[in-house]
Design a protein around this motif. Structure first.
Motif, PDB file in Angstrom:
ATOM      1  N   GLN A 199       0.815  -1.225   0.000  1.00 12.63           N
ATOM      2  CA  GLN A 199       0.000   0.000   0.000  1.00 12.63           C
ATOM      3  C   GLN A 199       0.842   1.266   0.000  1.00 12.63           C
ATOM      4  N   MET A 200       2.037   1.154   0.555  1.00 14.25           N
ATOM      5  CA  MET A 200       2.872   2.346   0.727  1.00 14.25           C
ATOM      6  C   MET A 200       3.948   2.493  -0.344  1.00 14.25           C
ATOM      7  N   ARG A 201       4.171   1.467  -1.111  1.00 13.09           N
ATOM      8  CA  ARG A 201       5.361   1.422  -1.961  1.00 13.09           C
ATOM      9  C   ARG A 201       5.475   2.630  -2.887  1.00 13.09           C
ATOM     10  N   ASN A 202       4.439   2.932  -3.645  1.00 16.37           N
ATOM     11  CA  ASN A 202       4.492   4.066  -4.567  1.00 16.37           C
ATOM     12  C   ASN A 202       4.615   5.394  -3.830  1.00 16.37           C
ATOM     13  N   ARG A 203       3.904   5.520  -2.716  1.00 19.74           N
ATOM     14  CA  ARG A 203       4.006   6.740  -1.924  1.00 19.74           C
ATOM     15  C   ARG A 203       5.437   6.937  -1.421  1.00 19.74           C
ATOM     16  N   PHE A 204       6.044   5.849  -0.954  1.00 25.23           N
ATOM     17  CA  PHE A 204       7.395   5.948  -0.415  1.00 25.23           C
ATOM     18  C   PHE A 204       8.388   6.323  -1.522  1.00 25.23           C
ATOM     19  N   MET A 205       8.204   5.783  -2.706  1.00 26.78           N
ATOM     20  CA  MET A 205       9.108   6.112  -3.814  1.00 26.78           C
ATOM     21  C   MET A 205       9.050   7.602  -4.143  1.00 26.78           C
ATOM     22  N   ARG A 206       7.859   8.169  -4.120  1.00 26.44           N
ATOM     23  CA  ARG A 206       7.718   9.612  -4.353  1.00 26.44           C
ATOM     24  C   ARG A 206       8.316  10.403  -3.189  1.00 26.44           C
ATOM     25  N   TYR A 207       8.122   9.911  -1.976  1.00 29.02           N
ATOM     26  CA  TYR A 207       8.704  10.549  -0.787  1.00 29.02           C
ATOM     27  C   TYR A 207      10.225  10.619  -0.909  1.00 29.02           C
ATOM     28  N   VAL A 208      10.856   9.544  -1.354  1.00 39.72           N
ATOM     29  CA  VAL A 208      12.313   9.521  -1.530  1.00 39.72           C
ATOM     30  C   VAL A 208      12.744  10.591  -2.534  1.00 39.72           C
ATOM     31  N   GLU A 209      12.005  10.702  -3.619  1.00 42.37           N
ATOM     32  CA  GLU A 209      12.324  11.694  -4.646  1.00 42.37           C
ATOM     33  C   GLU A 209      12.269  13.105  -4.074  1.00 42.37           C
ATOM     34  N   LEU A 210      11.208  13.393  -3.323  1.00 39.86           N
ATOM     35  CA  LEU A 210      11.044  14.740  -2.765  1.00 39.86           C
ATOM     36  C   LEU A 210      12.059  15.017  -1.663  1.00 39.86           C
ATOM     37  N   ALA A 211      12.321  14.025  -0.804  1.00 44.86           N
ATOM     38  CA  ALA A 211      13.303  14.203   0.269  1.00 44.86           C
ATOM     39  C   ALA A 211      14.680  14.501  -0.310  1.00 44.86           C
ATOM     40  N   ASN A 212      15.030  13.825  -1.393  1.00 45.37           N
ATOM     41  CA  ASN A 212      16.307  14.090  -2.044  1.00 45.37           C
ATOM     42  C   ASN A 212      16.352  15.480  -2.672  1.00 45.37           C
ATOM     43  N   GLN A 213      15.240  15.892  -3.251  1.00 45.16           N
ATOM     44  CA  GLN A 213      15.200  17.242  -3.828  1.00 45.16           C
ATOM     45  C   GLN A 213      15.444  18.292  -2.756  1.00 45.16           C
ATOM     46  N   ALA A 214      14.802  18.132  -1.610  1.00 42.10           N
ATOM     47  CA  ALA A 214      14.979  19.083  -0.512  1.00 42.10           C
ATOM     48  C   ALA A 214      16.423  19.089  -0.030  1.00 42.10           C
ATOM     49  N   ALA A 215      16.989  17.909   0.122  1.00 41.38           N
ATOM     50  CA  ALA A 215      18.368  17.805   0.599  1.00 41.38           C
ATOM     51  C   ALA A 215      19.336  18.476  -0.366  1.00 41.38           C
ATOM     52  N   ARG A 216      19.119  18.312  -1.656  1.00 43.13           N
ATOM     53  CA  ARG A 216      20.024  18.907  -2.649  1.00 43.13           C
ATOM     54  C   ARG A 216      19.887  20.424  -2.698  1.00 43.13           C
ATOM     55  N   ILE A 217      18.669  20.905  -2.507  1.00 36.28           N
ATOM     56  CA  ILE A 217      18.503  22.359  -2.405  1.00 36.28           C
ATOM     57  C   ILE A 217      19.281  22.888  -1.203  1.00 36.28           C
ATOM     58  N   ASN A 218      19.302  22.129  -0.137  1.00 32.02           N
ATOM     59  CA  ASN A 218      20.045  22.517   1.063  1.00 32.02           C
ATOM     60  C   ASN A 218      21.551  22.315   0.903  1.00 32.02           C
ATOM     61  N   GLY A 219      21.957  21.722  -0.221  1.00 36.67           N
ATOM     62  CA  GLY A 219      23.367  21.599  -0.498  1.00 36.67           C
ATOM     63  C   GLY A 219      23.961  20.235  -0.273  1.00 36.67           C
ATOM     64  N   PHE A 220      23.139  19.245   0.111  1.00 36.96           N
ATOM     65  CA  PHE A 220      23.636  17.899   0.351  1.00 36.96           C
ATOM     66  C   PHE A 220      23.522  17.053  -0.915  1.00 36.96           C
ATOM     67  N   LEU A 221      24.258  15.983  -0.958  1.00 36.78           N
ATOM     68  CA  LEU A 221      24.195  15.088  -2.111  1.00 36.78           C
ATOM     69  C   LEU A 221      22.882  14.327  -2.162  1.00 36.78           C
ATOM     70  N   ASP A 222      22.345  13.961  -0.984  1.00 39.94           N
ATOM     71  CA  ASP A 222      21.069  13.256  -0.904  1.00 39.94           C
ATOM     72  C   ASP A 222      20.534  13.381   0.515  1.00 39.94           C
ATOM     73  N   ALA A 223      19.315  12.864   0.727  1.00 39.09           N
ATOM     74  CA  ALA A 223      18.670  12.999   2.030  1.00 39.09           C
ATOM     75  C   ALA A 223      19.379  12.197   3.113  1.00 39.09           C
ATOM     76  N   GLY A 224      20.061  11.120   2.733  1.00 41.22           N
ATOM     77  CA  GLY A 224      20.806  10.353   3.720  1.00 41.22           C
ATOM     78  C   GLY A 224      21.951  11.151   4.302  1.00 41.22           C
ATOM     79  N   GLU A 225      22.668  11.868   3.439  1.00 49.24           N
ATOM     80  CA  GLU A 225      23.754  12.716   3.932  1.00 49.24           C
ATOM     81  C   GLU A 225      23.210  13.796   4.860  1.00 49.24           C
ATOM     82  N   GLU A 226      22.050  14.346   4.528  1.00 55.86           N
ATOM     83  CA  GLU A 226      21.447  15.360   5.385  1.00 55.86           C
ATOM     84  C   GLU A 226      21.035  14.777   6.727  1.00 55.86           C
TER      85      GLU A 226
END
Length: 588
Positions: A199-226
């Motif tokens: 039930q969550m799989r597609n939602r989580f995939m989109r969440y990963v995409e957005l979390a990474n976008q936010a992290a990169r705007i903040n200057g990180f390589l990805d959300a994990g680094e942040e």
């Protein structure tokens, strides 16, 4: 201004952040969106205003969460969601105000640190529509998780109608803890994982995409680094990896012994004599705590375990008396008693007539009365569990009149250490691997989420699923922290810290003997150690706190104290496993 060297990805961010007129600092270990204002007076005034407003917003949100958790009605849920929406808007506005400052050039260390923290570990850098989207995605996944219902086990030939109304707490957890029917355990495990993940799989995939976008705007390589950045230590991952390697011999010996006992209980059709353990027979839905199978694996069954429940019932303990006894422990080592608000507002036992969340938890209401904070995200849990190491041992229970057996019997001590190992040592690889999986997904993408999850669980934990799993299953979502966007490495940090803190307090108390026999009850010297690290809070780097704990000997999170605590058990396990023909430790 761009300070070299910048990667091509970071250069591409310039266009993304142009909408707010900010600049990007590109340095090897710090890559953050920042502005040009270096006026200390203006920065200090902003931080002062932010603190007041943030405290008020946090109090309102937490109060609404508390109201819902203690009375789970639709009205309280709606009010909670409304407050969360207000908080989200506040965070967005605050981020925009914070990033006008060039915190690297602010001439005050405290202000620099506060501004840096405000502009990292946040999704507020996203455009409004995406910020709202990730917020709602997380809320939806949390709601899905909360409302999962599964079907009970139906033995072959069972003809009565079965109602699929089992919930995680308490139904699923209770069955996984106490059932010894491998078919039922397989069914419940599969039902939960099959219902929650897809039930969550597609939602989580989109969440990963957005979390990474936010992290990169903040200057990180990805959300994990942040996520890792909050620990303010470039060597953080190596430090944890080193500690994990040190724990491996203890964990593998524990697994080998447990495997032998489970093989005797379930047979080779369920347990491979020389392989990893199936996740469903370890007494816990996630195989992270094995203490519920203590009845199967306890070394000396003829010796009484440390279950003081019957004695507490005999002495007429109530919920209130339990909490008063806990408070007396803290005041005995010199800490202050609980404030009136705790006794007035806490829910000490489950009320009748309404649905409540009955998970033990401590809440920060951000009102400078009901609050706590720590040097890093693992300190809260680490401090609390360090106290538990003193309370939950036979020596202390005897001192307070709840345990009447001889505490010096070798077999009883091994039984006690085995119980603690099933709780603590068994938990270590799981606590470590959850965010290792998350970092991998943020860095390398969502293409093989499930296979990466089970590869890590096999490689680091020696655990395999009881039934075949496909890439469509998304089994990592079975742990609430994944869909709820809650970092997990803090629990591994807390696990190591609890033993380091316990070791330091025991040394201050003048304890002489094995670490697992230490009880700091009534030791003001041990209490002073705790007070010193608590009163610092987050004002100083967590490495400074560890230097305080170790009297300057180290500033690292270490597994040494934990290994010292379990040393008698490790020696015993080595003897027990030496003659095992199936003791192939490298198989896990």
């Amino acid at each position: 201004m761009i300070t070299a060297p910048c990667t091509s990805v970071q250069l591409a961010l310039l266009a993304i952040v142009a909408f707010c007129g900010q600049e990007v600092l590109c340095i090897s270990d710090v890559r953050l969106v920042q502005g040009t204002n270096i006026n200390l007076a203006e920065a200090t005034q902003f931080l002062r205003d932010y603190e007041d407003e943030a405290s008020n917003v946090c109090f309102r949100v937490t109060s609404a969460q508390w109201a819902y958790s203690t009375n789970m009605t639709d009205l309280n849920k709606r009010r909670m969601m409304e407050e969360h929406s207000i908080k989200a808007k506040f965070e967005k506005v605050s981020w925009r105000k914070a990033v006008v400052f060039d915190w690297t050039r602010i001439p005050d260390a405290t202000a620099r640190r506060e501004l840096r923290m405000l502009t990292t570990n946040t999704r507020a850098s996203l455009p409004d529509e995406k910020y709202n989207e990730i917020y709602h995605l997380i809320a939806e996944m949390k709601d899905i998780y909360t409302n999962i219902l599964i079907c009970p086990y139906k033995p072959t030939g069972y003809s009565d109608q079965v109602y699929c109304d089992l919930v995680l707490e308490p139904d699923v957890k209770r069955i996984m803890a106490f059932s010894r029917n491998s078919l039922e355990l397989t069914h419940i495990w599969k039902e939960w994982h099959d219902k929650v993940g897809p039930q969550m799989r597609n939602r989580f995939m989109r969440y990963v995409e957005l979390a990474n976008q936010a992290a990169r705007i903040n200057g990180f390589l990805d959300a994990g680094e942040e996520m890792r950045y909050i620990y303010e230590d470039s060597d953080f991952e190596n430090e944890l990896a080193e500690s994990f390697q040190k724990l491996q011999p203890l964990y593998k010996h524990l697994l080998t012994f447990v495997r032998k006992k489970l093989l005797q209980r379930y047979g080779p059709n369920v347990i491979r004599p020389d392989g990893p353990l199936p996740a469903h027979v370890l007494g816990n839905l996630w195989a992270q705590d094995w203490s519920n199978i203590a009845d199967i694996v306890m070394p000396y069954q003829e010796y009484k375990n440390m279950d003081v429940t019957s004695e507490m019932l005999h002495q007429g303990f109530t919920s209130l008396r339990i909490f008063q006894m806990a408070e007396e422990f803290y005041t005995s080592i010199g800490l202050k008693p609980m404030p009136p608000e705790f006794w007035r507002y806490s829910m000490l036992e489950k009320p009748g007539g309404r649905k409540v969340q009955c998970t033990a938890s401590a809440w920060d209401f951000c009102n400078k009365i009901d609050f706590r904070n720590g040097a890093n995200p693992g300190f809260h849990e680490g401090v609390a569990n360090a106290i538990t190491l003193s309370v939950f041992n036979p020596i202390h229970m005897k001192r307070v009149g709840l345990f009447h057996n001889n505490t010096e019997i070798f077999e009883s001590n091994i039984n006690f250490l085995m119980l603690m190992a099933l709780k603590k040592v068994a938990y270590a690889p799981f606590a470590y691997l959850v965010d290792q999986w998350r970092y991998d997904i943020f860095e390398n993408g969502v293409g093989k989420m499930n296979s990466i999850w089970w590869d890590l669980r096999l490689r680091l934990q020696g655990i395999v699923p009881p039934v075949p799993r496909l890439e469509t299953h998304f089994d990592a979502a079975s742990k609430r922290h994944i869909p709820a966007d809650i970092p997990y490495i803090r629990y591994y940090v807390a696990l190591l810290l609890e033993f380091q803190i316990h070791d330091a307090m025991c040394e201050a108390a003048g304890h002489d003997g094995p670490l697992h026999t230490c009880d700091i009850y009534r030791s003001r010297e041990a209490g002073r150690v705790l007070i010193d690290i608590l009163k610092v809070g987050k004002a100083r780097h967590w490495k400074d706190i560890i230097r305080m704990l170790t009297k300057g000997k180290s500033d690292r999170i270490s597994a040494d104290a934990m290994i010292n605590y379990f040393e008698p058990l490790l020696l015993w396990l080595q003897g027990q496993n030496r003659g095992e023909k199936n003791n192939r430790m490298d198989n896990i």
